[in-house]
Write a protein that holds these residues in place. Structure first.
Motif, PDB file in Angstrom:
ATOM      1  N   LEU A  67      73.883 -35.659 -15.919  1.00  0.00           N
ATOM      2  CA  LEU A  67      73.995 -34.707 -17.020  1.00  0.00           C
ATOM      3  C   LEU A  67      73.065 -35.176 -18.132  1.00  0.00           C
ATOM      4  N   ALA A  68      71.836 -34.671 -18.139  1.00  0.00           N
ATOM      5  CA  ALA A  68      70.850 -35.041 -19.154  1.00  0.00           C
ATOM      6  C   ALA A  68      70.768 -33.937 -20.199  1.00  0.00           C
ATOM      7  N   CYS A  69      70.910 -34.331 -21.454  1.00  0.00           N
ATOM      8  CA  CYS A  69      70.921 -33.366 -22.554  1.00  0.00           C
ATOM      9  C   CYS A  69      69.840 -33.693 -23.573  1.00  0.00           C
ATOM     10  N   GLY A  70      69.281 -32.639 -24.139  1.00  0.00           N
ATOM     11  CA  GLY A  70      68.475 -32.813 -25.336  1.00  0.00           C
ATOM     12  C   GLY A  70      69.414 -32.955 -26.512  1.00  0.00           C
ATOM     13  N   ILE A  71      69.047 -33.806 -27.447  1.00  0.00           N
ATOM     14  CA  ILE A  71      69.806 -33.937 -28.699  1.00  0.00           C
ATOM     15  C   ILE A  71      69.040 -33.107 -29.730  1.00  0.00           C
ATOM     16  N   PHE A  72      69.672 -32.055 -30.206  1.00  0.00           N
ATOM     17  CA  PHE A  72      69.055 -31.201 -31.206  1.00  0.00           C
ATOM     18  C   PHE A  72      69.701 -31.491 -32.552  1.00  0.00           C
ATOM     19  N   TYR A  73      68.876 -31.981 -33.471  1.00  0.00           N
ATOM     20  CA  TYR A  73      69.333 -32.341 -34.812  1.00  0.00           C
ATOM     21  C   TYR A  73      68.751 -31.325 -35.786  1.00  0.00           C
TER      22      TYR A  73
END
Length: 184
Positions: A67-73
């Motif tokens: 489960l690879a996610c982008g971290i959107f800040y």
């Protein structure tokens, strides 16, 4: 697809092919910093390499292997956080992460990991989470230490980084330990 609202500033989501250019630019701008600790940086040379990573990550997710996610800040891609793999037989998830240097020091990674851990223990029903970081990578090691992981040991020469080996520190956290501190 997977989407997790961490708080009003941070969202974790599975990356789409349309994110490939932003991911590549983030990697490219952070290349010198990331290269110190991550072995894949030199192999990421073009947007197509980032596109290949996204395709692989989406396939892993579909097969329940990762489960690879982008971290959107604040709406912008800041890095990634992932269960690089799952051991479903033993109910263990292996977390890895990176954050662009100009996004560090804001608590982004700690909050992202905290939400992913909570999801893992309450939704995926994992029993244990494992995080490994290079012994000298103090910033990376601070994340599991801050989140209450136990240092379980050190693996000598665990990873080849371009021209030398680095030792890894292994951290573990059990579901019961997390739930005792973070009951719903």
């Amino acid at each position: 697809m997977f989407l997790l609202e961490v708080d009003e500033q941070i969202t974790l989501k599975i990356l789409h092919l349309s994110d490939a250019e932003e991911l590549f630019l983030l990697t490219d701008r952070s290349r010198e910093y990331l290269r110190e600790w991550l072995p894949w940086v030199d192999a990421t040379k073009t947007v197509d390499d980032s596109r290949g990573f996204i395709q692989h990550a989406r396939k892993q997710y579909a097969e329940r292997k990762g489960l690879a996610c982008g971290i959107f800040y604040q709406g912008c891609l800041a890095g990634t956080v992932a269960f690089n793999s799952f051991d479903w037989l033993n109910r263990i998830g292996y977390i890895g992460y990176w954050l662009a240097p100009y996004h560090q020091g804001k608590g982004i990674m700690t909050r992202a990991c905290q939400s992913l851990i909570h999801h893992a223990f309450y939704i995926l029903e994992l029993n244990k989470i494992d995080i490994r970081a290079a012994y000298e990578n103090k910033k990376s090691r601070a994340i599991p230490e801050r989140l209450g992981f136990m240092k379980e040991g050190q693996i000598r020469q665990a990873e080849w980084l371009y021209d030398h080996y680095v030792d890894h520190v292994v951290y573990g956290l059990l579901a019961r330990e997390w739930k005792e501190k973070h009951s719903l």
